[in-house]
Design a protein around this motif. Structure first.
Motif, PDB file in Angstrom:
ATOM      1  N   TRP A  61       0.824  -1.375  -0.028  1.00 31.23           N
ATOM      2  CA  TRP A  61       0.220  -0.136   0.034  1.00 31.23           C
ATOM      3  C   TRP A  61       0.930   1.298  -0.026  1.00 31.23           C
ATOM      4  O   TRP A  61       0.392   2.355  -0.750  1.00 31.23           O
ATOM      5  N   ALA A  62       2.055   1.438   0.646  1.00 33.43           N
ATOM      6  CA  ALA A  62       3.040   2.381   0.602  1.00 33.43           C
ATOM      7  C   ALA A  62       3.521   2.552  -0.554  1.00 33.43           C
ATOM      8  O   ALA A  62       3.538   3.700  -1.270  1.00 33.43           O
ATOM      9  N   MET A  63       3.912   1.585  -1.458  1.00 33.73           N
ATOM     10  CA  MET A  63       4.311   1.710  -2.707  1.00 33.73           C
ATOM     11  C   MET A  63       3.361   2.155  -3.733  1.00 33.73           C
ATOM     12  O   MET A  63       3.439   2.777  -4.670  1.00 33.73           O
ATOM     13  N   LEU A  64       2.005   1.590  -3.570  1.00 27.37           N
ATOM     14  CA  LEU A  64       0.778   1.771  -4.238  1.00 27.37           C
ATOM     15  C   LEU A  64       0.786   3.428  -4.273  1.00 27.37           C
ATOM     16  O   LEU A  64       0.705   4.231  -5.233  1.00 27.37           O
ATOM     17  N   TRP A  65       0.592   3.986  -2.957  1.00 20.94           N
ATOM     18  CA  TRP A  65       0.407   5.393  -2.866  1.00 20.94           C
ATOM     19  C   TRP A  65       1.758   6.462  -3.263  1.00 20.94           C
ATOM     20  O   TRP A  65       1.650   7.336  -3.925  1.00 20.94           O
ATOM     21  N   ASP A  66       2.771   5.721  -3.156  1.00 27.33           N
ATOM     22  CA  ASP A  66       4.181   6.487  -3.631  1.00 27.33           C
ATOM     23  C   ASP A  66       3.808   6.601  -5.202  1.00 27.33           C
ATOM     24  O   ASP A  66       4.337   7.741  -5.723  1.00 27.33           O
ATOM     25  N   ILE A  67       3.783   5.473  -5.960  1.00 26.60           N
ATOM     26  CA  ILE A  67       3.312   5.593  -7.280  1.00 26.60           C
ATOM     27  C   ILE A  67       2.171   6.420  -7.857  1.00 26.60           C
ATOM     28  O   ILE A  67       2.388   7.250  -8.814  1.00 26.60           O
ATOM     29  N   ALA A  68       1.280   6.540  -7.061  1.00 27.62           N
ATOM     30  CA  ALA A  68       0.264   7.444  -7.444  1.00 27.62           C
ATOM     31  C   ALA A  68       0.642   9.014  -7.204  1.00 27.62           C
ATOM     32  O   ALA A  68       0.215   9.683  -8.175  1.00 27.62           O
ATOM     33  N   LYS A  69       1.295   9.334  -6.382  1.00 26.60           N
ATOM     34  CA  LYS A  69       1.914  10.676  -6.147  1.00 26.60           C
ATOM     35  C   LYS A  69       2.792  11.041  -7.288  1.00 26.60           C
ATOM     36  O   LYS A  69       2.655  12.231  -7.781  1.00 26.60           O
TER      37      LYS A  69
END
Length: 335
Positions: free
Chosen positions: A157-165
């Motif tokens: 989830w942290a990586m997903l959010w990082d990519i989204a940003k």
């Protein structure tokens, strides 16, 4: 003949500079230069968004099979090839994870430029790049968790959010800019390629400088591993398309789309993990190498016209595009 290699040579010069003078590219005073990586990536992705429109996605409706092959090939060949190479060379865990991470990343916009130079299917290239980038927030952390989780701890989830940003929000802003303000700021079209080229070079420099000591320990083997990964993507992507009976232009396109990754995004994710000097090594080297191999391959194909181009004069035959300026503008967005 050599004009297409100017950016490649600049990248190589930047890598050499970072290796010889790393002390100048880690801190400026008390400020750590890596802090500029994420904002630069967001700016580059915003530039990508300003170059896209909904018309670019119409290729999905025209050639869904080709797009799906490009997408599936990209998110299967490169991740599993990276996993196999990392296992084969028995690198330290975090260095191996970097090879897998670059394999799990979407394709970069450099692939669009190489497709144009190679007289490939530019519309298909743009579509695969855009869709792989939009799907990256889910597929990249999922594949990284599956394949890289044995080497480092991966927080999905942290990586997903990082990519989204880094990816989704800037591209969405760029698309809105394109929709509402297209043509009102012509200076932006001229400036963004230079900003993007400078940004990618800067990211490569700071990652090479930060990981210089680790790179010197595993340098030759890591270079070989990254070359195998990159060249393997080109080779498998091309012959998979040939086996499926695609025209030569489409085979070239899928080869380039599979073999070229968004190294800038992978570097940004390595930074977000706090492992810039280890996980970030392979993405930084891959970004440099794919410009060398990609431009060499594109130049080889450029002077070997696809056979169907001699006979196909249909509107869909886009071996030559009118908006050459747009294709040249995309030259700055080297992923």
């Amino acid at each position: 003949m050599l004009r297409g290699f100017s950016y490649t040579i600049t990248i190589l010069a930047a890598v050499c500079m970072a290796l010889y003078y790393p002390q100048y590219f880690v801190y400026v005073g008390s400020f750590r230069l890596s802090g500029l990586t994420i904002p630069l990536l967001q700016l580059i992705m915003f530039g990508m968004g300003t170059e896209l429109s909904m018309n670019d996605f119409s290729e999905v409706m025209k050639s869904p099979k080709k797009v799906m092959v490009g997408m599936v090939g990209h998110f299967t060949i490169m991740p599993f090839l990276g996993f196999g190479i990392a296992h084969l060379f028995n690198f330290p865990g975090e260095v191996a994870a970097g090879i897998i991470l670059i394999g799990c990343s979407p394709s970069g916009l450099a692939s669009n430029v190489m497709a144009y130079l190679a007289k490939a299917n530019l519309a298909l290239s743009v579509c695969v790049t855009a869709l792989s980038t939009l799907l990256a927030p889910v597929l990249t952390p999922l594949l990284m968790k599956l394949l890289g989780g044995t080497y480092i701890e991966v927080h999905f989830w942290a990586m997903l959010w990082d990519i989204a940003k880094i990816v989704l929000l800037p591209i969405a802003a760029g698309l809105l800019f394109n929709y509402f303000l297209y043509g009102r700021f012509p200076w932006l079209d001229k400036a963004m390629p230079f900003v993007s080229m400078a940004g990618i070079m800067f990211i490569i420099i700071i990652f090479i400088a930060a990981g210089r000591d680790h790179l010197l320990q595993v340098g030759a083997l890591l270079l070989l591993a990254v070359f195998m990964h990159n060249a393997g993507g080109f080779f498998i992507g091309y012959w998979l398309s040939r086996l499926l009976g695609f025209p030569e232009r489409d085979c070239r396109t899928i080869s380039i789309e599979v073999g070229m990754q968004n190294g800038g995004l992978a570097s940004g994710l390595a930074l977000s993990m706090g492992k810039m000097a280890t996980v970030g090594l392979a993405p930084a080297i891959f970004s440099s190498m794919m410009n060398v191999t990609g431009s060499a391959l594109a130049s080889w194909w450029h002077y070997r016209l696809p056979e169907e181009a001699h006979t196909d004069h249909s509107p869909d035959n886009n071996t030559h595009y009118e908006p050459i300026a747009t294709a040249d503008n995309r030259a700055g967005y080297n992923g």
